[in-house]
Design a protein around this motif. Structure first.
Motif, PDB file in Angstrom:
ATOM      1  N   PHE A 121      26.988  14.671  68.121  1.00  0.00           N
ATOM      2  CA  PHE A 121      28.156  14.802  67.262  1.00  0.00           C
ATOM      3  C   PHE A 121      29.327  13.984  67.811  1.00  0.00           C
ATOM      4  CE2 PHE A 121      32.268  16.927  66.658  1.00  0.00           C
ATOM      5  CZ  PHE A 121      32.374  16.892  65.277  1.00  0.00           C
ATOM      6  N   SER A 130      30.807  23.152  59.223  1.00  0.00           N
ATOM      7  CA  SER A 130      31.440  21.836  59.124  1.00  0.00           C
ATOM      8  C   SER A 130      32.159  21.566  60.444  1.00  0.00           C
ATOM      9  CB  SER A 130      32.414  21.808  57.950  1.00  0.00           C
ATOM     10  OG  SER A 130      33.044  20.552  57.871  1.00  0.00           O
ATOM     11  N   ARG A 145      35.987   8.337  64.797  1.00  0.00           N
ATOM     12  CA  ARG A 145      36.880   8.724  63.704  1.00  0.00           C
ATOM     13  C   ARG A 145      37.867   9.798  64.166  1.00  0.00           C
ATOM     14  NH1 ARG A 145      38.919   6.789  58.959  1.00  0.00           N
ATOM     15  NH2 ARG A 145      39.764   8.520  57.757  1.00  0.00           N
ATOM     16  N   LEU A 146      37.355  10.774  64.903  1.00  0.00           N
ATOM     17  CA  LEU A 146      38.232  11.846  65.375  1.00  0.00           C
ATOM     18  C   LEU A 146      39.293  11.307  66.332  1.00  0.00           C
ATOM     19  CD1 LEU A 146      35.533  14.619  65.918  1.00  0.00           C
ATOM     20  CD2 LEU A 146      37.401  14.670  64.243  1.00  0.00           C
ATOM     21  N   GLU A 198      42.741  11.328  56.178  1.00  0.00           N
ATOM     22  CA  GLU A 198      41.491  12.051  55.991  1.00  0.00           C
ATOM     23  C   GLU A 198      41.209  12.351  54.527  1.00  0.00           C
ATOM     24  OE1 GLU A 198      39.959  11.364  58.759  1.00  0.00           O
ATOM     25  OE2 GLU A 198      39.202  13.393  59.020  1.00  0.00           O
ATOM     26  N   ALA A 258      28.700  10.334  67.239  1.00  0.00           N
ATOM     27  CA  ALA A 258      28.768   9.903  65.846  1.00  0.00           C
ATOM     28  C   ALA A 258      30.178  10.013  65.270  1.00  0.00           C
ATOM     29  CB  ALA A 258      27.794  10.733  65.005  1.00  0.00           C
ATOM     30  N   ARG A 259      30.848  11.111  65.530  1.00  0.00           N
ATOM     31  CA  ARG A 259      32.134  11.367  64.895  1.00  0.00           C
ATOM     32  C   ARG A 259      33.329  11.136  65.812  1.00  0.00           C
ATOM     33  NH1 ARG A 259      31.522   9.900  60.713  1.00  0.00           N
ATOM     34  NH2 ARG A 259      33.552  10.752  60.171  1.00  0.00           N
ATOM     35  N   ARG A 261      38.803  18.901  63.629  1.00  0.00           N
ATOM     36  CA  ARG A 261      40.029  18.316  63.097  1.00  0.00           C
ATOM     37  C   ARG A 261      41.135  19.371  63.010  1.00  0.00           C
ATOM     38  NH1 ARG A 261      38.224  15.786  58.153  1.00  0.00           N
ATOM     39  NH2 ARG A 261      38.394  17.878  57.297  1.00  0.00           N
ATOM     40  N   ARG A 277      41.228   1.357  66.599  1.00  0.00           N
ATOM     41  CA  ARG A 277      39.886   1.906  66.841  1.00  0.00           C
ATOM     42  C   ARG A 277      39.602   1.798  68.327  1.00  0.00           C
ATOM     43  NH1 ARG A 277      39.836  -0.280  61.790  1.00  0.00           N
ATOM     44  NH2 ARG A 277      38.600   0.794  60.200  1.00  0.00           N
ATOM     45  N   GLU A 284      33.055  18.935  61.994  1.00  0.00           N
ATOM     46  CA  GLU A 284      34.122  17.942  62.026  1.00  0.00           C
ATOM     47  C   GLU A 284      35.431  18.532  61.506  1.00  0.00           C
ATOM     48  OE1 GLU A 284      33.089  14.269  60.248  1.00  0.00           O
ATOM     49  OE2 GLU A 284      35.005  13.314  60.723  1.00  0.00           O
TER      50      GLU A 284
END
Lengths: 179, 267
Positions: A15, A59, A22-23, A129, A18-19, A65, B42, A61
């Motif tokens: 996790f 969920s 973005r986080l 988001e 992968a995320r 968040r 990023r 993510e």
């Protein structure tokens, strides 16, 4: 007795891999600072680690968040990083090269730091988001009317801090189209 | 961004915040979204991010354990004391030494608590010590040092599942002293000295009438390692508090094969 390992819950590292990117961007927008963003993300992931098995099926993510938003607000209340807004915003330039991109990031970071943390959170959730007003309100634990008013105040502030050309060019050059 | 949007904002003076409508146009929203997507950097993830998170998890556990230790020590003593206090009615302690009021007895023996990272204390003759594993999730140990003989305790507590032990409780004799020791982990704090506080339930169960506490960083302690000491006294006479203070003042961590240096960022 003094040293114990922390068993990593299954799926947690995947996790994060992968995320995480973005986080981390969400965290950057919440804090306006790259190091604080990484610190915020790691702090929240460390909080989530022991509860991972309970939240992984839902969920995760959204959970992370939400935790980042609230943790950042609590940090701000404690003033633990002693943040001082800049007196003047850095000059901005058209985003045509790497230097301009850096200028744009600095300009945005400086503008974001001018916002109170709740308005920052609204900007992040609504415009980065892409959450609806209702989902933003649920995440922040407030009324939808509050989200709208905070949005209005945040936009008014940003409007005065970010040159119009920047926004227009940003929208034309790399923006995602939203309905 | 549209310059006239400010005038369209519904956040007029005197208007309740909840009724304010969104101030920007759809174009403005789109532009802001695009700007954020473009301008938010990023940054690359640090290679050791997972390791850092793991260390944070461990630090959080230590902090929580420290809080748990500070708040639950009294309860743990109440649960565990029956195991270590002797059966029968021990005789009252001897009268204070003739050397004068307030003069503590000279430490005459050394006791070492192996399960507390080899915490070592100098104690008067006739004192004894024990360690008992608690029923906390971490399986920590509590150390007891007392002015009377403490009998060996089964380990872990035979009825640890429900948090109680089957041995009936025994009372401290008059002028008895029971010191409970527990390791804490956290940042260094100023030492307020041996402080009196309201007698806790655990001390009352043990027959105590006065209670003192202190947090010390004994000699040889690793960074961030402290000892929470709770002193339970049963009808103390002059010199008993000074004696307990002397015992606590003698605490040190003994380096040796069993000693492991706790590290704040240890895995």
């Amino acid at each position: 007795m003094l040293r114990r390992g922390a068993a990593q819950p299954p799926g947690f590292e995947e996790f994060v891999a992968a995320r995480g990117p973005r986080l981390l961007r969400v965290a950057w927008l919440l804090t306006g600072d790259a190091q604080l963003a990484e610190d915020l993300l790691q702090t929240v992931l460390a909080k989530v680690w022991p509860k991972w098995e309970q939240i992984a099926d839902g969920s995760p993510e959204a959970y992370v968040r939400t935790a980042m938003v609230h943790t950042n607000i609590s940090w701000w209340r404690r003033h633990w990083w002693g943040e001082v807004p800049h007196g003047e915003l850095p000059d901005t330039a058209a985003p045509s090269d790497a230097f301009a991109q850096v200028d744009l990031e600095q300009s945005l970071a400086a503008a974001i730091r001018r916002l109170p943390p709740r308005q920052r959170a609204v900007v992040v959730l609504r415009y980065f988001e892409d959450l609806s007003v209702e989902d933003t309100a649920a995440t922040l634990g407030c009324a939808t009317g509050t989200v709208k008013s905070q949005s209005a105040k945040a936009l008014r502030t940003l409007r005065g801090l970010l040159p119009a050309a920047e926004l227009v060019e940003g929208g034309e050059s790399g923006g995602r189209e939203r309905g | 961004m549209a310059g006239n949007a400010a005038e369209t904002a519904g956040a007029g003076p005197g208007e309740p915040a909840g009724s304010v409508e969104y101030a920007g146009s759809a174009e403005e929203e789109r532009a802001l979204r695009a700007l954020l997507e473009q301008a938010v950097p990023r940054p690359a993830a640090p290679a050791e991010r997972m390791e850092r998170i793991r260390r944070r998890v461990l630090r959080r556990r230590r902090r929580r354990r420290a809080v748990w230790g500070a708040t639950a020590t009294a309860a743990a003593v109440g649960v565990l004391l029956p195991q270590v206090l002797p059966a029968g009615d021990p005789p009252p302690r001897q009268a204070p030494p003739a050397a004068g009021a307030g003069t503590p007895e000279r430490p005459e023996a050394e006791t070492r608590l192996a399960e507390l990272s080899d915490l070592t204390l100098q104690v008067p003759a006739g004192w004894s010590s024990r360690t008992v594993r608690t029923d906390s999730p971490e399986g920590d140990y509590v150390g007891y040092v007392a002015s009377l003989s403490l009998r060996p305790s089964p380990e872990p507590c035979p009825t640890g599942a429900d948090g109680t032990c089957t041995t009936p409780p025994r009372q401290l004799p008059r002028r008895g002293t029971l010191i409970t020791l527990r390791l804490l982990y956290g940042p260094k704090k100023p030492d307020p000295g041996l402080q009196a506080r309201e007698v806790g339930k655990a001390c009352v169960v043990a027959g105590g009438t006065e209670e003192l506490w202190a947090v010390r960083s004994p000699a040889g302690a690793a960074e961030g390692v402290h000892v929470l000491a709770t002193v339970c006294l049963a009808t103390p006479a002059t010199g008993d508090v000074a004696e307990a203070r002397t015992v606590l003042g003698s605490m040190r961590f003994e380096p040796g094969p069993k000693y492991r240096q706790p590290k704040r960022n240890a895995r």
